[in-house]
Write an enzyme that holds these catalytic residues in place. Structure first.
Site, PDB file in Angstrom:
ATOM      1  CG  HIS A 209      -0.248  -0.485   2.644  1.00  0.00           C
ATOM      2  ND1 HIS A 209      -0.109  -0.587   2.792  1.00  0.00           N
ATOM      3  CD2 HIS A 209       0.466   0.404   3.497  1.00  0.00           C
ATOM      4  CE1 HIS A 209       0.997  -0.823   4.069  1.00  0.00           C
ATOM      5  NE2 HIS A 209       0.623   0.580   4.648  1.00  0.00           N
TER       6      HIS A 209
ATOM      7  CB  CYS B 233       2.422   1.642   9.990  1.00  0.00           C
ATOM      8  SG  CYS B 233       1.052   2.641   8.956  1.00  0.00           S
TER       9      CYS B 233
END
Length: 729
Positions: A65, A228
């Site tokens: 992603h 993240c």
């Protein structure tokens, strides 16, 4: 969700063998739908995100992603592989692959849906249904939260996207809670403090909290933060994983997800009532001081995804032992209650890491903060020499004599500013080594110890020792049990006072002289290098500079070189070492640029584009310009670069080239001694590396479509771009 994934974005027979090929196959479907405008640019952003941290998860899931300027609207593509594809998960290859594409400026509503998908991937029933579904339309319906047949009717338990009801999450009818249901349940970012607390209380189930519980008769309470680099997937998976593990353990877990769409701060009352803290992050935790004074586990975000039960057990054990983190300011210590020992929250001290890994982390913390002082000070000094000549170091202070119209006065000004910048090198190195070990309490003794190292002529060796000693002293002080009344003054008075006194005593009286002697011996050895010894040292430094292209080994060689010239009058040997290090560091990106020019067919389109940027990066002494090539083909690129770097380093030393500036590449050639031979050394290494890369790549078996733009693209179709980085929140 209906506009984010449809049947033509699903491939139930994904035949790709590598994660790069899988990303390409799914991305091509996005291109066909008009969701991605530049296939190669998007794949480069995906690969750059992958290079930060593998996106494979335990349970056979891969979630490549990124956020990219080449994405027109948030999109999901799903592929199922029979053979499995390695995405770096500990338990093996992934058979379920989700490619998540978000625009650089994606709105919060779309990011909420993407984060809900991330949470649903932690649901075993949801993934089992995806493994058994036989039709692409049904798979898309499952992901949207609809019954597979008919696909256009909402499934029981799922609500339309955007109609949030609050409440708690639960298993959807049919066992596959859809993403839409996850959003409706408050699974997206920014809704933690309410609904997640209710989930945590439900998880408690009336159990007593067990070990470390603050009060009898209630479950153990944990607050957590997950984050993240891109804030889309792992952030929310980690949150879901911790909540599920807490439910199984009878522990209340309330999570603050610091994701791409921002975050809602946990209620201070919830934090105050917590018995422990879990910080699962790969980027800095925002407002971390809120959690000071509590038993804390500080780890990476993937640890929370893969082993949440262990983290919960660890924080409960710390609570049972009375271990809490240092208070972040006056009065903060009172939150902990009791008078347990304190241990500092620090990534360098992460549980499970070996001492060698932690030591490297601490040292790199100091070096990373020191390098900007080196670059600024060194270039200012070099400019002073370029304008005023090498006698400018004897000029009087510009405070006493400065003439606006004289070039020598400006040269003296630049030289003296650079000298002041250089004076910070050792204190900054020591201070931030201590900071890496013990966080902010380590700064004061670290800087004091580094300054003492300069005073006693212990140099960089003294700075290294002072930083490590300072961090160790602070950590030792924090383990001492103290009365609750004194905790408020610990970080601002007690720790700085005691640690500075101890470090000062050790540096002045105990270890200072031996370290200063070692520093002097090393300097004398460098000054005495000549002939074959100097050439061998140049080759070794060249190998180190090209081994990891800006990583720890590269930084060791660079720091060794800059330490020699970080004085007002560096020796000839020190300047030769600096010249060899910079020359070798220029070789990898320049060689990759040349290779993509003379043998373009050996590289895919993204690599050829990276090669154009590598010309400028290499000429500027930015070794990282070769990282996209090394990441895509490390077994051919890195050894070739090391050979070329060794050749350049050895030749530079043999030619006697010198350099007073620590950075600048070809732009400081006028400051180099023997500049023509220096450029010959660089050119020789570049040619050697280029030849080796071309030969090694030419020997491998050709991959069909290596330079094609369509399906089955190149051997390394998504090598990260040196000129682009994924857009991270």
């Amino acid at each position: 969700m209906s506009d984010m994934i449809s049947a033509d974005l699903v491939d139930l027979d994904l035949s790709a063998e590598t994660k790069e090929a899988a990303a390409r196959a799914l991305a091509e479907r996005m291109v066909a739908r008009g969701r991605v405008t530049d296939l190669e640019g998007f794949l480069a952003d995906v690969a750059a995100r992958e290079a930060q941290m593998p996106t494979g998860l335990d349970g056979g899931i891969g979630i490549p992603h990124c956020r990219s300027e080449h994405v027109t609207e948030p999109t999901l593509a799903f592929g199922r592989s029979a053979a499995g594809i390695d995405f770096g998960a500990a338990d093996g290859p992934a058979d379920l692959v989700f490619l998540i594409a978000a625009p650089a400026g994606a709105d919060d509503a779309h990011l909420t849906i993407l984060s809900a998908l991330a949470r649903q991937l932690m649901n075993a029933e949801f993934t089992a249904a995806l493994r058994s579904v036989g039709d692409a339309a049904d798979a898309a319906a499952l992901i949207r939260g609809e019954d597979p047949a008919p696909a256009d009717e909402p499934r029981a338990g799922a609500e339309p996207v955007g109609e949030s009801t609050g409440g708690t999450t639960g298993d959807a009818t049919g066992g596959t809670a859809g993403v839409a249901a996850g959003v409706a349940a408050g699974g997206g970012p920014g809704e933690e403090s309410g609904e997640e607390e209710s989930r945590g209380e439900g998880a408690g189930g009336g159990e007593s909290g067990g070990e470390g519980s603050g009060e009898s008769g209630r479950p153990f309470r944990i607050v957590a933060v997950t984050s993240c680099p891109t804030g889309i997937a792992h952030t929310y998976m980690a949150a879901e994983s911790l909540e599920n593990a807490g439910r199984e353990a009878g522990v209340e877990v309330v999570v603050e997800t610091q994701g791409s769409a921002g975050f809602t701060r946990l209620d201070p009352a919830v934090i105050a009532a917590a018995d422990g803290v879990i910080l699962a992050h790969d980027v800095a935790v925002r407002e971390k001081d809120r959690f000071a004074g509590k038993p804390t586990v500080d780890t990476g975000v993937k640890a929370a995804v893969n082993r949440p039960g262990e983290l919960i057990g660890e924080v409960r054990s710390k609570a049972a032992r009375g271990e809490v983190t240092a208070a972040g300011g006056a009065g903060a210590g009172g939150a902990a209650g009791g008078d347990g020992a304190t241990t500092q929250v620090g990534r360098g001290g992460e549980s499970g890491e070996g001492y060698g890994t932690r030591l490297r982390t601490w040292l790199m913390s100091g070096v990373s903060y020191m390098v900007p002082f080196v670059a600024a000070g060194g270039l200012l000094i070099a400019l002073g020499f370029a304008i005023g000549g090498y006698e400018i170091n004897k000029a009087p202070s510009v405070m006493d004599h400065f003439v606006w119209s004289q070039a020598d006065s400006w040269a003296a000004l630049l030289y003296q500013i650079g000298g002041v910048s250089f004076a910070f090198l050792v204190p900054v190195l020591a201070g931030y080594i201590a900071y890496g070990m013990a966080d902010r309490p380590g700064l004061v003794p670290g800087f004091v110890g580094g300054s003492i190292a300069l005073t006693i002529d212990a140099g960089f060796l003294g700075g290294l020792a002072a930083g490590l000693i300072s961090g160790a002293v602070v950590l030792a002080i924090q383990r001492v049990r103290i009365p609750a009344a004194l905790r408020g003054i610990m970080p601002v008075v007690v720790i700085p006072l005691i640690s500075s006194a101890v470090v000062g005593f050790l540096m002045f009286v105990v270890i200072g002289k031996p370290i200063a002697s070692a520093q002097e011996a090393m300097t004398d050895w460098l000054n005495g290098l000549s002939g074959a010894n100097a050439v061998l040292l140049g080759a070794l430094l060249g190998l180190m500079m090209c081994f990891d292209l800006g990583g720890p080994v590269n930084k060791v060689a660079y720091t060794f070189a800059t330490a020699g010239i970080a004085v007002s009058d560096p020796s000839d040997s020190a300047m030769k070492i600096m010249a060899a290090v910079m020359a070798a560091g220029m070789v990898p990106p320049l060689a990759m640029a040349l290779a993509t020019t003379v043998r373009a067919r050996l590289f895919n389109a993204a690599e050829r584009e990276n090669g154009k940027a590598a010309w400028v990066l290499g000429a500027s002494f930015i070794s990282e310009g070769a990282i996209p090539f090394a990441a895509a083909d490390p077994l051919r690129v890195i050894p070739s670069s090391m050979v070329g770097g060794a050749v350049t380093g050895a030749l530079s030393m043999a030619f006697g080239a010198t350099l007073r500036a620590p950075h600048g590449g070809v732009f400081v050639v006028p400051l180099i001694g023997n500049p023509l031979l220096y450029l010959v050394a660089v050119a020789a290494g570049v040619c050697v590396t280029t030849a080796l890369v071309i030969v090694l790549k030419g020997l491998r078996r050709p991959v069909p479509g290596a330079t094609a733009q369509g399906p089955g693209g190149g051997t390394d179709p998504s090598a990260p771009s040196g000129a682009k980085q994924p857009v991270a929140a």
